[in-house]
Design a protein around this motif. Structure first.
Motif, PDB file in Angstrom:
ATOM      1  N   THR A  28       0.820  -1.216   0.000  1.00  0.00           N
ATOM      2  CA  THR A  28       0.000   0.000   0.000  1.00  0.00           C
ATOM      3  C   THR A  28       0.854   1.267   0.000  1.00  0.00           C
ATOM      4  O   THR A  28       0.499   2.248  -0.653  1.00  0.00           O
ATOM      5  CB  THR A  28      -0.953   0.022   1.208  1.00  0.00           C
ATOM      6  OG1 THR A  28      -0.198  -0.089   2.421  1.00  0.00           O
ATOM      7  CG2 THR A  28      -1.955  -1.108   1.144  1.00  0.00           C
ATOM      8  N   TYR A  63       0.625   4.080  -2.789  1.00  0.00           N
ATOM      9  CA  TYR A  63       0.332   5.463  -2.393  1.00  0.00           C
ATOM     10  C   TYR A  63       1.360   6.442  -2.958  1.00  0.00           C
ATOM     11  O   TYR A  63       1.027   7.562  -3.350  1.00  0.00           O
ATOM     12  CB  TYR A  63       0.293   5.556  -0.871  1.00  0.00           C
ATOM     13  CG  TYR A  63      -0.050   6.928  -0.353  1.00  0.00           C
ATOM     14  CD1 TYR A  63      -1.343   7.421  -0.449  1.00  0.00           C
ATOM     15  CD2 TYR A  63       0.920   7.734   0.235  1.00  0.00           C
ATOM     16  CE1 TYR A  63      -1.664   8.687   0.032  1.00  0.00           C
ATOM     17  CE2 TYR A  63       0.615   8.988   0.714  1.00  0.00           C
ATOM     18  CZ  TYR A  63      -0.688   9.459   0.607  1.00  0.00           C
ATOM     19  OH  TYR A  63      -1.008  10.712   1.084  1.00  0.00           O
ATOM     20  N   ALA A  66      -4.655   1.961  -2.670  1.00  0.00           N
ATOM     21  CA  ALA A  66      -3.930   2.978  -1.901  1.00  0.00           C
ATOM     22  C   ALA A  66      -3.739   4.252  -2.716  1.00  0.00           C
ATOM     23  O   ALA A  66      -3.709   5.350  -2.162  1.00  0.00           O
ATOM     24  CB  ALA A  66      -2.582   2.431  -1.449  1.00  0.00           C
ATOM     25  N   SER A 101      -8.148   7.194   4.787  1.00  0.00           N
ATOM     26  CA  SER A 101      -6.927   6.933   5.551  1.00  0.00           C
ATOM     27  C   SER A 101      -7.208   5.951   6.674  1.00  0.00           C
ATOM     28  O   SER A 101      -6.388   5.073   6.976  1.00  0.00           O
ATOM     29  CB  SER A 101      -6.372   8.243   6.117  1.00  0.00           C
ATOM     30  OG  SER A 101      -5.951   9.104   5.076  1.00  0.00           O
ATOM     31  N   TRP A 149      -7.428   2.586   5.127  1.00  0.00           N
ATOM     32  CA  TRP A 149      -6.064   2.136   4.824  1.00  0.00           C
ATOM     33  C   TRP A 149      -5.442   1.497   6.064  1.00  0.00           C
ATOM     34  O   TRP A 149      -4.864   0.396   5.997  1.00  0.00           O
ATOM     35  CB  TRP A 149      -5.239   3.332   4.345  1.00  0.00           C
ATOM     36  CG  TRP A 149      -3.809   3.043   3.999  1.00  0.00           C
ATOM     37  CD1 TRP A 149      -3.191   1.822   3.936  1.00  0.00           C
ATOM     38  CD2 TRP A 149      -2.813   4.012   3.660  1.00  0.00           C
ATOM     39  NE1 TRP A 149      -1.872   1.966   3.586  1.00  0.00           N
ATOM     40  CE2 TRP A 149      -1.619   3.293   3.412  1.00  0.00           C
ATOM     41  CE3 TRP A 149      -2.816   5.393   3.554  1.00  0.00           C
ATOM     42  CZ2 TRP A 149      -0.431   3.941   3.063  1.00  0.00           C
ATOM     43  CZ3 TRP A 149      -1.632   6.043   3.183  1.00  0.00           C
ATOM     44  CH2 TRP A 149      -0.452   5.315   2.945  1.00  0.00           C
TER      45      TRP A 149
END
Length: 259
Positions: free
Chosen positions: A61, A65, A141, A156, A159
């Motif tokens: 992730t 990101y 992500a 978030s 995540w």
């Protein structure tokens, strides 16, 4: 420039992003292999930090990101996941020759034996699974907003929940079993031996996730933002931990000890 924007690779370095991710994946895979041989509580902490579903998912992730696009996020995260697994199993192949474990004649056992072929099957399956899973996690992500916003707070939190769930899925069982055997634990054993070691590893993996995701994920300021982030994290962690446990138990039931 926001702190999240500063952590994205600049345009001039994006061509090197995937190769760097491949190197990072190989390094994590090597660390995971060597962590298997560490002993005591320290070994259990290292094992949780570099060789757990939560931290491998965290790596995928983070790669996604930081990628510059969804396509790059998927490719790079797939490379990371496959790289970790491929290096880990390659090192096991070279140094441990696991197909000889339990063989009446360990020196005469070859990789072409049923045990060796099963090892190759397991390795191939996990490499494929981590590549596909990494790609999905990387793309997801990449959808987390870069700027602070209510949606960013929620995503978030999700995540965090996605990466934290595997570490806590079996935590109640680990606490129960560790409590029953703690006084008689063999702390000189390798890090993946016994319930106390497993509990320490799970807590170490959870700690890594709890440190890294909040440090990277964009969140708004003030109580409402904290509430959105924490609420999404708690709900997603609980739901995904249950799903992870059910899925893992199902795979173990179907595949037995192959995986």
């Amino acid at each position: 420039m926001t702190h999240t924007a500063a952590m994205r690779p600049p345009d001039s370095s994006r061509s090197a992003f995937v190769p760097l991710v491949a190197i990072a994946g190989a390094l994590v895979g090597a660390l995971a292999f060597f962590a298997d041989g560490l002993r005591g509580p320290f070994g259990a902490v290292v094992l949780g930090a570099v060789s757990s579903a939560s931290t491998w998912m965290l790596g995928a992730t983070v790669v996604g990101y930081l990628a510059g696009s969804r396509l790059r996020a998927g490719v790079a995260a797939a490379v990371f996941g496959a790289g970790v697994t491929a290096v880990y199993y390659t090192l096991r192949w070279v140094f441990l020759q696991p197909w000889a474990f339990g063989s009446p004649d360990p020196h005469g056992a070859g990789w072409g034996s049923p045990a060796g072929l099963r090892f190759l099957l397991v390795a191939a399956a996990w490499i494929a699974a981590t590549a596909v899973g990494g790609a999905v996690l990387g793309v997801l992500a990449r959808t987390v907003p870069r700027q602070r916003s209510p949606l960013g707070d929620v995503l978030s939190g999700v995540w965090l929940g996605v990466c934290l769930a595997p570490a806590i899925a079996y935590l109640p069982d680990l606490v129960t079993h560790a409590g029953a055997t703690w006084a008689h634990a063999d702390w000189g054993a390798t890090a993946d031996t016994g319930a106390p070691h497993a509990l320490i590893s799970a807590l170490a993996a959870a700690a890594v996730v709890l440190i890294v995701v909040p440090a990277l994920a964009p969140r708004g300021r003030g109580a409402p933002a904290v509430t959105r982030f924490a609420g999404a994290a708690c709900l997603s962690t609980a739901a995904l931990a249950v799903l992870f446990r059910l899925a893992t138990d199902a795979v173990r039931t179907i595949a037995g000890d192959v995986f």
